[in-house]
Design a protein around this motif. Sequence first.
Motif, short mmCIF file in Angstrom:
data_model
loop_
_atom_site.label_atom_id
_atom_site.label_comp_id
_atom_site.label_asym_id
_atom_site.label_seq_id
_atom_site.Cartn_x
_atom_site.Cartn_y
_atom_site.Cartn_z
N ASP A 29 34.40 38.71 30.57
CA ASP A 29 33.20 38.76 31.40
C ASP A 29 32.42 37.46 31.24
O ASP A 29 31.76 37.26 30.22
N ASN A 30 32.50 36.60 32.22
CA ASN A 30 31.82 35.30 32.15
C ASN A 30 30.31 35.42 32.14
O ASN A 30 29.62 34.48 31.80
N TYR A 31 29.77 36.57 32.53
CA TYR A 31 28.31 36.75 32.58
C TYR A 31 27.77 37.44 31.33
O TYR A 31 26.58 37.72 31.24
N SER A 72 31.15 45.74 41.70
CA SER A 72 32.49 46.14 41.28
C SER A 72 33.54 45.06 41.54
O SER A 72 34.49 44.94 40.77
N TRP A 73 33.36 44.25 42.58
CA TRP A 73 34.34 43.19 42.83
C TRP A 73 34.36 42.20 41.67
O TRP A 73 35.41 41.67 41.31
N LEU A 74 33.20 41.95 41.05
CA LEU A 74 33.11 41.02 39.93
C LEU A 74 33.82 41.59 38.71
O LEU A 74 34.56 40.89 38.01
N THR A 75 33.62 42.87 38.45
CA THR A 75 34.30 43.53 37.33
C THR A 75 35.80 43.57 37.58
O THR A 75 36.60 43.29 36.67
N TRP A 76 36.21 43.89 38.81
CA TRP A 76 37.64 43.94 39.12
C TRP A 76 38.29 42.58 38.87
O TRP A 76 39.37 42.49 38.30
N ASN A 77 37.61 41.51 39.30
CA ASN A 77 38.17 40.16 39.08
C ASN A 77 38.33 39.87 37.60
O ASN A 77 39.33 39.27 37.19
N GLY A 78 37.36 40.27 36.77
CA GLY A 78 37.45 40.04 35.34
C GLY A 78 38.58 40.83 34.67
O GLY A 78 39.18 40.38 33.71
N MET A 79 38.87 42.00 35.21
CA MET A 79 39.89 42.85 34.60
C MET A 79 41.30 42.61 35.11
O MET A 79 42.26 42.68 34.34
N PHE A 80 41.45 42.36 36.38
CA PHE A 80 42.78 42.38 36.99
C PHE A 80 43.25 41.05 37.60
O PHE A 80 44.40 40.95 38.01
N TYR A 81 42.37 40.08 37.72
CA TYR A 81 42.78 38.86 38.41
C TYR A 81 43.16 37.79 37.43
O TYR A 81 42.63 37.54 36.45
#
Length: 81
Positions: A29-31, A72-81
Amino acid sequence: MINLTTQDQIDGLNKTQMLREAIGKEFSDNYSSTSRSVLVSVSECGNVCYIKEVKGEYSKNEPKTGINKQPSWLTWNGMFY
């Protein structure tokens, strides 16, 4: 950025369900002040995630207390991208 529920309707990847299945997992999590967080819950609409900072592997910073929310898009990117 477009909401995940809208993306799911377009691409059919069901990213919102992927997040719901990942509740309790740690992610980058960059934030976060420690660069690590854990997913606590996903809103009913699927467009907001509730996260909690955890101790980072390489960070000397202590995690901030409390639950934070982020798109949620930000969390998804941190977890799956």
